[in-house]
Design an enzyme around this catalytic site. Structure first.
Site, PDB file in Angstrom:
ATOM      1  N   GLY A  45       0.841  -1.191   0.000  1.00 53.21           N
ATOM      2  CA  GLY A  45       0.000   0.000   0.000  1.00 53.21           C
ATOM      3  C   GLY A  45       0.877   1.241   0.000  1.00 53.21           C
ATOM      4  O   GLY A  45       2.078   1.153   0.275  1.00 53.21           O
ATOM      5  N   CYS A  81       5.345  -6.135   1.418  1.00 49.69           N
ATOM      6  CA  CYS A  81       5.714  -4.723   1.316  1.00 49.69           C
ATOM      7  C   CYS A  81       5.136  -3.932   2.507  1.00 49.69           C
ATOM      8  O   CYS A  81       5.549  -4.158   3.630  1.00 49.69           O
ATOM      9  CB  CYS A  81       5.267  -4.165  -0.044  1.00 49.69           C
ATOM     10  SG  CYS A  81       6.073  -2.612  -0.449  1.00 49.69           S
ATOM     11  N   TYR A  82       4.157  -3.069   2.281  1.00 45.46           N
ATOM     12  CA  TYR A  82       3.558  -2.352   3.420  1.00 45.46           C
ATOM     13  C   TYR A  82       3.059  -3.368   4.463  1.00 45.46           C
ATOM     14  O   TYR A  82       3.160  -3.133   5.667  1.00 45.46           O
ATOM     15  CB  TYR A  82       2.397  -1.475   2.942  1.00 45.46           C
ATOM     16  CG  TYR A  82       1.754  -0.663   4.045  1.00 45.46           C
ATOM     17  CD1 TYR A  82       2.341   0.504   4.495  1.00 45.46           C
ATOM     18  CD2 TYR A  82       0.547  -1.062   4.624  1.00 45.46           C
ATOM     19  CE1 TYR A  82       1.760   1.260   5.511  1.00 45.46           C
ATOM     20  CE2 TYR A  82      -0.047  -0.321   5.636  1.00 45.46           C
ATOM     21  CZ  TYR A  82       0.570   0.840   6.085  1.00 45.46           C
ATOM     22  OH  TYR A  82      -0.009   1.573   7.076  1.00 45.46           O
ATOM     23  N   HIS A 104       7.419  -7.922  -4.079  1.00 49.11           N
ATOM     24  CA  HIS A 104       6.051  -8.279  -4.481  1.00 49.11           C
ATOM     25  C   HIS A 104       6.026  -9.648  -5.168  1.00 49.11           C
ATOM     26  O   HIS A 104       6.360  -9.744  -6.352  1.00 49.11           O
ATOM     27  CB  HIS A 104       5.478  -7.211  -5.423  1.00 49.11           C
ATOM     28  CG  HIS A 104       5.135  -5.953  -4.709  1.00 49.11           C
ATOM     29  ND1 HIS A 104       3.876  -5.701  -4.213  1.00 49.11           N
ATOM     30  CD2 HIS A 104       5.905  -4.893  -4.357  1.00 49.11           C
ATOM     31  CE1 HIS A 104       3.875  -4.526  -3.607  1.00 49.11           C
ATOM     32  NE2 HIS A 104       5.090  -4.013  -3.675  1.00 49.11           N
ATOM     33  N   GLU A 153       3.528 -11.260  -6.143  1.00 45.13           N
ATOM     34  CA  GLU A 153       2.360 -11.420  -7.008  1.00 45.13           C
ATOM     35  C   GLU A 153       2.590 -10.982  -8.445  1.00 45.13           C
ATOM     36  O   GLU A 153       1.790 -11.287  -9.320  1.00 45.13           O
ATOM     37  CB  GLU A 153       1.151 -10.664  -6.420  1.00 45.13           C
ATOM     38  CG  GLU A 153       1.239  -9.134  -6.441  1.00 45.13           C
ATOM     39  CD  GLU A 153       1.988  -8.535  -5.246  1.00 45.13           C
ATOM     40  OE1 GLU A 153       2.783  -9.254  -4.618  1.00 45.13           O
ATOM     41  OE2 GLU A 153       1.803  -7.336  -4.973  1.00 45.13           O
ATOM     42  N   GLY A 155     -23.442 -11.870 -25.536  1.00 44.64           N
ATOM     43  CA  GLY A 155     -22.538 -12.577 -26.438  1.00 44.64           C
ATOM     44  C   GLY A 155     -21.127 -12.629 -25.864  1.00 44.64           C
ATOM     45  O   GLY A 155     -20.281 -13.387 -26.331  1.00 44.64           O
ATOM     46  N   GLY A 156     -20.851 -11.814 -24.828  1.00 44.58           N
ATOM     47  CA  GLY A 156     -19.544 -11.840 -24.170  1.00 44.58           C
ATOM     48  C   GLY A 156     -19.433 -13.063 -23.268  1.00 44.58           C
ATOM     49  O   GLY A 156     -20.443 -13.667 -22.902  1.00 44.58           O
ATOM     50  N   VAL A 157     -18.195 -13.374 -22.893  1.00 47.07           N
ATOM     51  CA  VAL A 157     -17.970 -14.617 -22.156  1.00 47.07           C
ATOM     52  C   VAL A 157     -18.710 -14.630 -20.804  1.00 47.07           C
ATOM     53  O   VAL A 157     -19.231 -15.669 -20.384  1.00 47.07           O
ATOM     54  CB  VAL A 157     -16.451 -14.910 -21.995  1.00 47.07           C
ATOM     55  CG1 VAL A 157     -15.741 -13.798 -21.258  1.00 47.07           C
ATOM     56  CG2 VAL A 157     -16.208 -16.240 -21.334  1.00 47.07           C
ATOM     57  N   ASP A 158     -18.834 -13.475 -20.140  1.00 43.90           N
ATOM     58  CA  ASP A 158     -19.470 -13.468 -18.814  1.00 43.90           C
ATOM     59  C   ASP A 158     -20.950 -13.845 -18.912  1.00 43.90           C
ATOM     60  O   ASP A 158     -21.436 -14.679 -18.146  1.00 43.90           O
ATOM     61  CB  ASP A 158     -19.357 -12.095 -18.151  1.00 43.90           C
ATOM     62  CG  ASP A 158     -17.939 -11.572 -18.148  1.00 43.90           C
ATOM     63  OD1 ASP A 158     -17.027 -12.396 -18.313  1.00 43.90           O
ATOM     64  OD2 ASP A 158     -17.755 -10.358 -17.996  1.00 43.90           O
ATOM     65  N   LYS A 173     -11.899 -12.964 -14.373  1.00 39.99           N
ATOM     66  CA  LYS A 173     -12.160 -13.261 -15.783  1.00 39.99           C
ATOM     67  C   LYS A 173     -11.486 -14.562 -16.245  1.00 39.99           C
ATOM     68  O   LYS A 173     -12.096 -15.354 -16.962  1.00 39.99           O
ATOM     69  CB  LYS A 173     -11.627 -12.098 -16.630  1.00 39.99           C
ATOM     70  CG  LYS A 173     -12.071 -12.118 -18.057  1.00 39.99           C
ATOM     71  CD  LYS A 173     -13.391 -11.423 -18.175  1.00 39.99           C
ATOM     72  CE  LYS A 173     -13.781 -11.027 -19.542  1.00 39.99           C
ATOM     73  NZ  LYS A 173     -14.971 -10.162 -19.492  1.00 39.99           N
TER      74      LYS A 173
END
Ligand code: XMP
Length: 521
Positions: free
Chosen positions: A63, A90-91, A177, A179, A232-235, A377
């Site tokens: 952060g 980190c923080y 980090h 990640e 029509g989108g993946v979601d 996603k």
């Protein structure tokens, strides 16, 4: 039952407390990638809410604050009192040191970017750094004195305490980090923390998610009827496919063709749903209505408002013909849930009004079913694959709700839409052929309201310009332009100018986000 059941009922869970780092969501994604469930909360979320998940361990994110500043975010007492393992990043590491009696000070030199660490003390958690010592740092403060019980686990040229740990209490901190992709050993370090130190079982798989969600939807819905707005989108496709698996033909999908989609997309949606998946689908062609509403409008925000409002009107009208409906299924994703839970950021400016169907449930007085509200996603795509959905749907790149209305810069006419569709189809085809549709995250053509002079054959031309935008991004919050091969760019320009009537010039957008946004409007 009020909501669909939470994954924490089925899976060991890690809780990530967010202290405001730009990369906090990546921590969650790395943990999920190794099939361990985790959730992310603002650091000051009430203890009861967090502990209700029965977390097996905590990760404290990075952060921007300094622990010694007045009003800096703190480590809530319940986290230490829970006696669960903690990894501070980190923080988060500085906070752990500060809370347990160590000392944090401004570093004599800021450390930003890649560096190498050396292991000072053998520990299974950080052992992957022995072979891959490169890490990513981004900090101005550092731990100067460790709290009692801690040992130095790694050091870097600017951080004598680049990692620290108390193996008795299972408390760890890393200044770097893990990640981000620039820390190659980071994913394995996070996996080891979650599995070996917190004892989580890697059960968070697409197959398990599908089974649990289908059962949970059945339980919630009873014999109710469900409606789904299919874009029509993946979601929305994965949402519909999951709900259909749970309740069969008690789900009705409505697909509104706005006339603002890319070439072949409306036909593909109907083919996939009606023909391949055998799901009830109401397809409405509202092209004329949308074009009439957009006539003469050139302001981007006005276009967005008109498309959003029109969509709701058309959807409500079609839904009224379906008869009894009790629920609306919606493809809300976890990043939207996280963002709506985050404290308001004072001074945050609205850049664009996003068009989505968020306002529908209240207006139509429907209860919501959001089966994807815990997924990122990439997890939605994995679930789509496990459901056997066609790759063209699963890997479809994101497409904005207002569609081509915000990619035809200036006035939206059928002629200009068709021009853009033709150019965009060439881009999609060539990128697909070059295998770049999965390695770039968004690729599209934009039609500019600019005419330029050209020479075609022996004649003068005076026609419109197409801009190509191809970006790479992890989270769509920041993005970089893709360094496409010049030969591919030459081919794209050649084909578009030769095959698309009304276009005599092609330009390539070389602006990152920020300062530009991904879409032009
Ligand atoms: P920008 O242009 O803000 O876009 O950098 C970031 C991502 O959001 C998509 N986008 C939208 N998605 N409704 C959506 O569902 C919208 O109104 C909308 N506008 C932009 C954009 O395509 C990119 O992926």
């Amino acid at each position: 039952m009020a909501e669909l059941r939470s994954p924490t009922e089925f899976h060991d869970t890690i809780v990530i407390l967010d202290y405001g780092s730009q990369t906090t969501q990546l921590i969650a994604r790395r943990i999920r990638e190794v099939q361990i469930y985790c959730e992310l909360f603002p650091w000051d979320t009430p203890a009861e809410r967090v502990m209700a998940l029965r977390p097996r361990g905590f990760i404290l994110s990075g952060g921007p604050a300094s622990v010694y500043e007045p009003g800096a975010p703190t480590l809530p007492a319940y986290v230490l009192e829970s006696r669960r393992p903690i990894l501070g990043i980190c923080y988060g590491m500085q906070l752990l040191a500060h809370a347990l009696g160590g000392r944090v000070t401004p570093a004599p030199q800021r450390e930003y970017g890649p560096t190498r660490v050396e292991l000072s003390h053998p520990t299974p958690l950080l052992a992957p750094l022995a072979d891959q010592p490169q890490v990513w740092m981004s900090h101005g403060d550092r731990v100067e004195v460790m709290p009692p019980g801690f040992a130095v686990l790694a050091c870097s040229p600017n951080s004598p305490i680049a990692a620290m740990g108390d193996p008795q209490r299972l408390l760890y901190g890393v200044q770097f980090h893990p990640e981000v992709v620039h820390t190659p050993a980071g994913g394995e370090i996070l996996r080891r923390f979650a599995t070996e130190i917190c004892g989580c079982a890697p059960t968070w798989t697409p197959a398990a998610f599908i089974e649990e969600t289908v059962a949970s939807i059945r339980c919630r819905v009873g014999d109710g009827m469900i409606l789904c707005a299919l874009s029509g989108g993946v979601d929305s496709v994965v949402t519909a496919a999951l709900v259909h698996r749970a309740v069969g033909d008690r789900l009705t999908c409505i697909f509104v063709n706005t006339g603002l989609m890319r070439r072949g997309e409306p036909e593909q949606v109907v083919r996939t749903f009606r023909d391949q998946l055998g799901m009830p689908l109401i397809a409405v062609d509202a092209t004329e209505e949308f074009l009439a509403a957009l006539e003469g409008v050139t302001d981007p925000e006005e276009k967005r408002r008109i498309v959003g409002e029109k969509f709701i009107r058309v959807f409500e009208r079609e839904a009224a013909r379906v008869g009894r409906v009790d629920f609306l299924a919606q493809g809300t994703l976890y990043p939207d849930v996280i963002e709506s839970a985050a404290p308001d950021r004072p001074g945050a400016r609205r850049i664009k009004t996003h068009h989505n169907v968020g306002g529908l449930p209240e207006r139509m007085q429907l209860r919501l079913i959001e089966p994807l509200r815990y997924l990122f996603k990439d997890e939605v795509r994995a679930v789509g694959e496990a459901l056997g959905l066609p790759p063209g749907v699963v890997w479809r790149q994101p497409f904005p709700g207002p569609g081509l209305a915000v990619r035809v810069v200036g006035a939206v006419t059928w002629e200009r839409l068709e021009r853009l569709r033709a150019a965009d189809a060439i881009l999609q085809e060539e990128l697909g052929r070059a295998g770049l549709l999965r390695t770039t995250q968004q690729a599209f053509a934009v039609l500019l309201p600019v005419r330029s002079v050209g020479v075609m054959g022996d004649s003068r031309s005076y026609e419109e310009v197409v801009a190509l935008r191809v970006v790479t991004t992890e989270d769509f919050m920041t993005a970089d332009w893709a360094r496409l091969d010049p030969d591919l760019l030459a081919l794209l320009s050649h084909r578009i100018v030769n095959e698309v009537a009304g276009v005599n010039r092609v330009v390539y957008d070389i602006t990152s986000k920020p300062p530009a946004t991904i879409e032009w409007e």
